[in-house]
Design a protein around this motif. Structure first.
Motif, PDB file in Angstrom:
ATOM      1  N   SER A 132      -3.579  -7.018   8.991  1.00  9.41           N
ATOM      2  CA  SER A 132      -4.453  -6.148   7.859  1.00  9.41           C
ATOM      3  C   SER A 132      -3.983  -6.370   6.253  1.00  9.41           C
ATOM      4  O   SER A 132      -4.265  -7.725   5.915  1.00  9.41           O
ATOM      5  N   PHE A 133      -4.229  -5.524   5.489  1.00 11.44           N
ATOM      6  CA  PHE A 133      -3.663  -6.047   4.189  1.00 11.44           C
ATOM      7  C   PHE A 133      -2.050  -5.944   3.214  1.00 11.44           C
ATOM      8  O   PHE A 133      -2.466  -6.438   2.672  1.00 11.44           O
ATOM      9  N   GLY A 134      -2.021  -5.993   4.193  1.00 11.07           N
ATOM     10  CA  GLY A 134       0.101  -5.924   4.072  1.00 11.07           C
ATOM     11  C   GLY A 134       0.759  -5.000   3.240  1.00 11.07           C
ATOM     12  O   GLY A 134       1.663  -5.688   3.191  1.00 11.07           O
ATOM     13  N   LEU A 135       0.129  -4.341   2.662  1.00 15.21           N
ATOM     14  CA  LEU A 135       1.486  -3.897   2.056  1.00 15.21           C
ATOM     15  C   LEU A 135       0.704  -1.954   2.724  1.00 15.21           C
ATOM     16  O   LEU A 135      -0.487  -0.968   2.771  1.00 15.21           O
ATOM     17  N   PHE A 136       1.590  -1.530   3.634  1.00 15.87           N
ATOM     18  CA  PHE A 136       1.868  -0.157   4.062  1.00 15.87           C
ATOM     19  C   PHE A 136       2.608   0.803   3.687  1.00 15.87           C
ATOM     20  O   PHE A 136       3.677   0.710   3.333  1.00 15.87           O
ATOM     21  N   GLY A 137       2.279   1.769   3.978  1.00 16.74           N
ATOM     22  CA  GLY A 137       2.990   3.249   2.820  1.00 16.74           C
ATOM     23  C   GLY A 137       3.891   4.038   3.482  1.00 16.74           C
ATOM     24  O   GLY A 137       4.689   4.149   2.380  1.00 16.74           O
ATOM     25  N   GLU A 168     -13.515  -0.500 -11.995  1.00 21.53           N
ATOM     26  CA  GLU A 168     -13.811  -1.476 -11.451  1.00 21.53           C
ATOM     27  C   GLU A 168     -13.634  -1.662 -10.214  1.00 21.53           C
ATOM     28  O   GLU A 168     -14.062  -2.602  -8.843  1.00 21.53           O
ATOM     29  N   LEU A 169     -13.099  -0.509  -9.281  1.00 23.97           N
ATOM     30  CA  LEU A 169     -12.768  -0.553  -7.868  1.00 23.97           C
ATOM     31  C   LEU A 169     -13.151   0.428  -7.465  1.00 23.97           C
ATOM     32  O   LEU A 169     -13.365   1.865  -7.738  1.00 23.97           O
ATOM     33  N   ASP A 170     -14.012   0.397  -6.044  1.00 20.86           N
ATOM     34  CA  ASP A 170     -14.257   2.055  -5.201  1.00 20.86           C
ATOM     35  C   ASP A 170     -13.264   2.447  -4.586  1.00 20.86           C
ATOM     36  O   ASP A 170     -13.062   2.460  -3.093  1.00 20.86           O
ATOM     37  N   TRP A 171     -12.846   3.312  -5.337  1.00 19.64           N
ATOM     38  CA  TRP A 171     -11.219   3.345  -4.681  1.00 19.64           C
ATOM     39  C   TRP A 171     -11.145   5.280  -4.221  1.00 19.64           C
ATOM     40  O   TRP A 171     -10.169   5.509  -2.432  1.00 19.64           O
ATOM     41  N   THR A 172     -12.437   5.723  -3.727  1.00 20.08           N
ATOM     42  CA  THR A 172     -12.711   7.102  -3.107  1.00 20.08           C
ATOM     43  C   THR A 172     -12.788   6.346  -1.924  1.00 20.08           C
ATOM     44  O   THR A 172     -12.227   7.353  -1.170  1.00 20.08           O
ATOM     45  N   ILE A 173     -12.741   5.396  -0.913  1.00 17.01           N
ATOM     46  CA  ILE A 173     -12.777   5.319   0.029  1.00 17.01           C
ATOM     47  C   ILE A 173     -11.347   4.512   0.804  1.00 17.01           C
ATOM     48  O   ILE A 173     -11.507   3.675   1.424  1.00 17.01           O
ATOM     49  N   MET A 174     -10.476   4.291  -0.363  1.00 18.22           N
ATOM     50  CA  MET A 174      -9.331   3.615   0.159  1.00 18.22           C
ATOM     51  C   MET A 174      -8.394   4.548   0.570  1.00 18.22           C
ATOM     52  O   MET A 174      -8.073   5.727  -0.574  1.00 18.22           O
ATOM     53  N   GLY A 175      -6.783   4.320   0.948  1.00 17.67           N
ATOM     54  CA  GLY A 175      -6.104   5.182   1.376  1.00 17.67           C
ATOM     55  C   GLY A 175      -4.837   4.883  -0.404  1.00 17.67           C
ATOM     56  O   GLY A 175      -5.427   3.941  -0.382  1.00 17.67           O
ATOM     57  N   GLU A 176      -4.309   5.308  -0.140  1.00 13.72           N
ATOM     58  CA  GLU A 176      -3.425   4.702  -1.374  1.00 13.72           C
ATOM     59  C   GLU A 176      -2.679   3.734  -1.327  1.00 13.72           C
ATOM     60  O   GLU A 176      -2.076   3.155  -2.749  1.00 13.72           O
ATOM     61  N   ASP A 177      -2.313   2.962  -0.684  1.00 17.24           N
ATOM     62  CA  ASP A 177      -1.710   1.708  -0.056  1.00 17.24           C
ATOM     63  C   ASP A 177      -2.592   0.808  -0.444  1.00 17.24           C
ATOM     64  O   ASP A 177      -2.282  -0.459  -1.437  1.00 17.24           O
ATOM     65  N   LEU A 178      -3.691   1.050  -0.336  1.00 20.36           N
ATOM     66  CA  LEU A 178      -4.368  -0.250  -0.112  1.00 20.36           C
ATOM     67  C   LEU A 178      -5.291  -0.224  -1.810  1.00 20.36           C
ATOM     68  O   LEU A 178      -5.534  -0.862  -2.197  1.00 20.36           O
ATOM     69  N   TRP A 179      -5.444   0.669  -2.261  1.00 20.17           N
ATOM     70  CA  TRP A 179      -5.590   1.239  -3.821  1.00 20.17           C
ATOM     71  C   TRP A 179      -4.109   1.306  -4.483  1.00 20.17           C
ATOM     72  O   TRP A 179      -4.265   0.150  -5.750  1.00 20.17           O
ATOM     73  N   MET A 180      -2.880   1.131  -3.945  1.00 22.09           N
ATOM     74  CA  MET A 180      -1.854   0.605  -4.653  1.00 22.09           C
ATOM     75  C   MET A 180      -2.599  -1.402  -5.008  1.00 22.09           C
ATOM     76  O   MET A 180      -2.100  -2.249  -6.336  1.00 22.09           O
ATOM     77  N   ILE A 201      10.482   2.933  -5.493  1.00 20.25           N
ATOM     78  CA  ILE A 201      10.448   2.448  -4.421  1.00 20.25           C
ATOM     79  C   ILE A 201      10.008   4.451  -3.802  1.00 20.25           C
ATOM     80  O   ILE A 201      10.135   5.183  -3.869  1.00 20.25           O
ATOM     81  N   LYS A 202       8.273   3.951  -3.726  1.00 20.07           N
ATOM     82  CA  LYS A 202       7.970   5.787  -2.887  1.00 20.07           C
ATOM     83  C   LYS A 202       7.803   5.166  -0.650  1.00 20.07           C
ATOM     84  O   LYS A 202       8.238   4.248  -0.075  1.00 20.07           O
ATOM     85  N   VAL A 203       8.929   6.411  -0.555  1.00 18.00           N
ATOM     86  CA  VAL A 203       9.218   6.875   0.216  1.00 18.00           C
ATOM     87  C   VAL A 203       8.453   7.589   1.398  1.00 18.00           C
ATOM     88  O   VAL A 203       8.352   9.283   0.622  1.00 18.00           O
ATOM     89  N   ASP A 204       7.652   7.344   2.321  1.00 14.20           N
ATOM     90  CA  ASP A 204       6.980   8.916   3.657  1.00 14.20           C
ATOM     91  C   ASP A 204       7.860   9.658   3.546  1.00 14.20           C
ATOM     92  O   ASP A 204       9.166   9.357   4.330  1.00 14.20           O
ATOM     93  N   PRO A 205       7.812  10.810   3.752  1.00 10.46           N
ATOM     94  CA  PRO A 205       8.968  12.162   4.601  1.00 10.46           C
ATOM     95  C   PRO A 205       9.287  11.114   5.810  1.00 10.46           C
ATOM     96  O   PRO A 205      10.147  12.153   7.168  1.00 10.46           O
ATOM     97  N   ASP A 206       8.032  10.849   6.577  1.00 11.61           N
ATOM     98  CA  ASP A 206       8.232  10.743   8.188  1.00 11.61           C
ATOM     99  C   ASP A 206       9.213   9.244   8.324  1.00 11.61           C
ATOM    100  O   ASP A 206       9.028   8.753   9.437  1.00 11.61           O
ATOM    101  N   ALA A 207       9.554   8.138   7.200  1.00 19.64           N
ATOM    102  CA  ALA A 207       9.688   6.849   7.159  1.00 19.64           C
ATOM    103  C   ALA A 207      11.350   6.897   7.022  1.00 19.64           C
ATOM    104  O   ALA A 207      12.345   7.723   6.118  1.00 19.64           O
ATOM    105  N   VAL A 208      12.002   5.835   7.678  1.00 16.39           N
ATOM    106  CA  VAL A 208      13.934   6.359   8.112  1.00 16.39           C
ATOM    107  C   VAL A 208      14.323   5.772   7.396  1.00 16.39           C
ATOM    108  O   VAL A 208      13.492   3.960   7.473  1.00 16.39           O
ATOM    109  N   PHE A 209      14.640   5.553   6.002  1.00 19.19           N
ATOM    110  CA  PHE A 209      14.199   4.568   4.794  1.00 19.19           C
ATOM    111  C   PHE A 209      16.260   4.141   4.764  1.00 19.19           C
ATOM    112  O   PHE A 209      17.081   5.587   4.130  1.00 19.19           O
TER     113      PHE A 209
END
Length: 368
Positions: free
Chosen positions: A216-221, A244-256, A179-187
């Protein structure tokens, strides 16, 4: 015989024996089975010389009775994120309540547990809880903002590096989920385990990740959940995704999400995970019973959310009972019929319904 040995050498006799032992160790949430095979070869070179070679092989397999979690957070030391993490350590929550964890940061740092106090400029140090040493993430944590965005969201390279270091560390392979957890998320990881147990029993090796938002794309970071097999597939296929993907225009969650989908990793919907202001659901007050709440940009708001989340909610109702009195009047007259008044019925007032309004955001953003 001695002359023959001297002239022609000795005949060699070899004896080989093999033994195998197995042990099981129960640690509360897992059973570790260790098998050891020991092979001994003895060679007689001359009547007076013996060579013995012993080979030992040990294989260890861990079986979990409940799903186990490996968690990590990426933190910037010179930001509000440090105090959020200090609060999480003090409350033994977030990644620090997982079975194992890594705390990444942009510089080597010893994080002391502490809690915010209104009116204080710094946190109150909590005694009796061990500090946590960070692991330096070998990448600049400065994000590159996209034109028109409120924050920098192009953080994909940062988390690519984080996944590389998780891979090198290797401990995630001892657990069912990462599990990847952002520091501003209470988990609250203890709430996640029953969901995962229902989706996939422990040690069943599922190959999927969880979608946590209906829009949106469903997987929020804020909180990302990957099975061990899904993460192994990502690590093995990252270069293909980058090609195969244009990853340079994506945030990490969309990329994953896009990468895992490309690699054939399945997903399952679990909308019980996240209350997120960026997912059209206001996180505060943190009383939805969900696993995580996001975002909280100060230690005080973080602590308030955590306190709300773990405090049982009580519902009280008041009933009003109306007593109706029946009066019977008798008229003494010949002939005298008796008349009785009818009893009236009391009606309880209905309770008003409450509606929750979520904040709407045009674009999902993250800190890193």
């Amino acid at each position: 015989e001695a002359l023959r040995t001297l002239l022609f050498g000795s005949t060699t006799a070899t004896t080989t024996s093999s033994t195998q032992t197995a042990t099981s160790t129960w640690t509360g949430t897992s059973t570790t089975k260790t098998s050891t095979t020991r092979t001994t070869s003895t060679s007689t070179v001359t009547p007076s010389t013996t060579s013995t070679v012993t080979t030992t092989s040990t294989f260890t397999t861990t079986y979990h009775s409940v799903p186990t979690l490996f968690c990590f957070t990426v933190m910037r030391v010179n930001s509000y994120e440090l105090n959020n993490v200090r609060t999480a350590i003090a409350k033994k929550t977030s990644i620090f309540a997982c079975d194992d964890y890594i705390l990444f940061s942009d510089q080597k740092f010893t994080v002391q547990p502490g809690v915010p106090v209104p009116g204080w400029s710094d946190l109150q140090l909590i005694e009796g809880i061990a500090p946590v040493e960070t692991t330096v993430l070998n990448h600049d944590l400065a994000t590159q903002p996209k034109a028109g965005s409120l924050e920098g969201i192009l953080n994909t390279q940062i988390f690519m590096q984080a996944w590389h270091q998780v891979n090198e560390d290797g401990r995630f392979r001892m657990h069912d989920w990462t599990i990847k957890v952002d520091p501003d998320a209470v988990f609250l990881p203890q709430r996640l385990v029953p969901d995962l147990q229902e989706l996939a029993p422990a040690s069943s090796s599922p190959n999927f990740y969880l979608v946590n938002c209906k829009i949106s794309f469903g997987l929020f970071g804020a909180v990302e959940v990957f099975s061990r097999v899904a993460l192994e597939n990502y690590l093995a296929g990252e270069e293909r995704c980058k090609t195969e993907l244009d990853w340079t225009i994506m945030g990490e969650d969309l990329w994953m999400k896009r990468c895992l989908d490309l690699l054939g990793v399945q997903h399952d919907d679990d909308f019980h995970i996240l209350s997120d202001g960026y997912c059209s659901e206001q996180a505060s007050p943190c009383q939805s019973g969900k696993v995580a709440f996001h975002p909280f940009k100060s230690a005080l708001s973080y602590l308030q959310c955590y306190t709300e989340a773990i405090t049982p909610t009580t519902t009280s109702s008041t009933s009003t009972v109306t007593t109706s009195t029946v009066t019977t009047t008798t008229v003494t007259e010949t002939p005298a019929p008796t008349s009785t008044s009818k009893q009236s019925k009391a009606h309880l007032p209905e309770h008003d319904q409450h509606q929750r309004h979520a904040e709407q955001h045009g674009e999902f953003v993250e800190d890193h």
